[in-house]
Scaffold this active site. Sequence first.
Site, short mmCIF file in Angstrom:
data_model
loop_
_atom_site.label_atom_id
_atom_site.label_comp_id
_atom_site.label_asym_id
_atom_site.label_seq_id
_atom_site.Cartn_x
_atom_site.Cartn_y
_atom_site.Cartn_z
CD GLN A 1 -3.13 0.91 2.01
OE1 GLN A 1 -3.28 -0.09 2.67
NE2 GLN A 1 -4.00 1.88 2.01
CG PHE A 2 1.17 3.82 -3.59
CD1 PHE A 2 1.04 5.20 -3.71
CD2 PHE A 2 0.23 3.01 -4.20
CE1 PHE A 2 -0.01 5.75 -4.43
CE2 PHE A 2 -0.82 3.55 -4.92
CZ PHE A 2 -0.95 4.93 -5.04
CB THR A 3 -2.16 5.20 -0.02
OG1 THR A 3 -2.59 4.05 0.71
CG2 THR A 3 -2.59 5.09 -1.48
#
Length: 145
Positions: free
Chosen positions: A74-76
Amino acid sequence: MRVVIQRATSAEVVVEGRTVGSLTTPGLVVLVGVTGTDTATTAEKLAEKVWGLRILSEEKSASDLNAPLLVVSQFTLYASTRKGRRPSWSAAAPGPVSEPLVDHFVTHLRSLGAHVETGIFGADMKVGLVNDGPMTILIDTDDWH
């Protein structure tokens, strides 16, 4: 690296209508974000921390109980909301950097004896879980320095 760890009684990741990873018994859902300064060593230390963290029933770890883990990239987790209304993702490592490190994190967990299921890197994933507690922990390896 950053992880959000959620204690869950069940969880699943669905991609294009198909379940690609799930927890069918109580365990941990681990959302993983990578930044440009992370290394394989960082991934290994973080995997060891997650596997040994005593946040399950009776202050036991996933290692103690052989509890499964569902790991989702999850790059967020590296969103910056300092300016304006649109998050910036510039602190997140690009896919060619982050995917191997997420894979290394998973591989190291497995080498420690963990049963690990995963989402699909870069896919549009639908993640569902029943948070147990609720119990949610944030670990940022930048805080270790």
